[in-house]
Design a protein around this motif. Structure first.
Motif, PDB file in Angstrom:
ATOM      1  N   ARG A  97      40.308  37.578  40.752  1.00 61.17           N
ATOM      2  CA  ARG A  97      40.440  38.173  42.081  1.00 61.17           C
ATOM      3  C   ARG A  97      40.938  39.622  41.989  1.00 61.17           C
ATOM      4  N   ILE A 114      37.383  40.754  49.175  1.00 62.68           N
ATOM      5  CA  ILE A 114      36.287  40.593  48.215  1.00 62.68           C
ATOM      6  C   ILE A 114      34.980  40.476  49.000  1.00 62.68           C
ATOM      7  N   LEU A 119      30.840  36.815  45.723  1.00 66.74           N
ATOM      8  CA  LEU A 119      31.083  35.380  45.655  1.00 66.74           C
ATOM      9  C   LEU A 119      29.778  34.593  45.734  1.00 66.74           C
ATOM     10  N   LYS A 126      33.778  32.664  42.060  1.00 64.46           N
ATOM     11  CA  LYS A 126      34.302  32.184  43.349  1.00 64.46           C
ATOM     12  C   LYS A 126      35.235  30.993  43.133  1.00 64.46           C
ATOM     13  N   LEU A 129      38.907  32.290  41.044  1.00 62.32           N
ATOM     14  CA  LEU A 129      39.480  33.579  41.442  1.00 62.32           C
ATOM     15  C   LEU A 129      40.894  33.790  40.899  1.00 62.32           C
ATOM     16  N   ASP A 130      41.623  32.704  40.666  1.00 65.21           N
ATOM     17  CA  ASP A 130      43.004  32.852  40.202  1.00 65.21           C
ATOM     18  C   ASP A 130      43.149  32.644  38.699  1.00 65.21           C
TER      19      ASP A 130
END
Length: 234
Positions: A97, A114, A119, A126, A129-130
């Motif tokens: 992200r 974003i 995505l 997607k 993202l983390d």
């Protein structure tokens, strides 16, 4: 078709050494231009010159008729340039992200979200993202580098050796993504490429570079085996 990007007698330097010499070409809106040549002939320097990342350059560089010469890199990005450098330039300690959001800083609309296109085209990103970017595979990092450049909302996407060091099945996937961006989303592409097969499938036009100069250019069907033999074989 209208001219989107033009180089007029551009010479670009690292220190006192000219790497590109009297470099001239035009690119039309919606085109995919493949830049070919042996290693070390100036392909990466061309990309860095467009982005204002060499020490200095002379001559005229224009996007939609607007003069870029002398403009800082972030100003050029706001004119609609997205850049995927050789080696990708991913920040390994940042999340997926955070890497993508870096691209939004150069958006003309200053949106901090974003973009949906990133995505939609890259479902893996997607869903992750983390995830820390350093944990991604080479192909996933290349997807992330393209997504970050797309977050700029570019008119022109510059990709320096996008298939370098990537497994053959992923090379095909990256090629399909680039064709979609160009043909469905209307984003113009400049791609430096070593794979002749990829270039021929992807490109509308080619630019052959040797020793810092344009030695041949034209529609992709005019890129003959003889030209490849002369300027790409070692």
């Amino acid at each position: 078709m209208s001219t989107l990007l033009s180089f007029d007698n551009v010479t670009s330097y690292y220190g006192a050494t000219p790497i590109l010499r009297d470099f001239s070409f035009e690119m039309e809106k919606g085109q995919c231009l493949c830049v070919l040549g042996r290693n070390g002939v100036g392909k990466t320097t061309l990309m860095r010159t467009i982005m204002g990342l060499t020490d200095r350059s002379s001559g005229a560089i224009r996007i939609n008729g607007v003069e870029l010469s002398g403009q800082a890199t972030h100003v050029r990005a706001k004119q609609g340039l997205g850049y995927v450098p050789q080696g990708r330039g991913i920040l390994s300690n940042f999340t997926v992200r955070e890497n993508i959001l870096l691209g939004t800083f150069a958006r003309a609309d200053r949106s901090g979200d974003i973009p949906e296109i990133c995505l939609r085209i890259f479902p893996y990103l997607k869903e992750n993202l983390d995830r820390r970017a350093g944990l991604l595979s080479g192909g996933q990092k290349q997807q992330l580098a393209i997504a970050r450049a797309l977050a700029v909302d570019p008119q022109i996407l510059l990709l320096d050796e996008p298939t370098e060091g990537i497994q053959p099945n992923i090379v095909h996937e990256i090629g399909e993504i680039l064709m979609m961006l160009n043909r469905e989303f209307g984003i113009s592409l400049i791609v430096t490429e070593q794979h002749i097969k990829v270039a021929r499938k992807l490109g509308d036009a080619f630019l052959m570079v040797d020793n810092g100069r344009v030695v041949a250019r034209g529609p992709m069907p005019e890129m003959t085996d003889e030209l490849i033999e002369r300027h790409m074989t070692i």
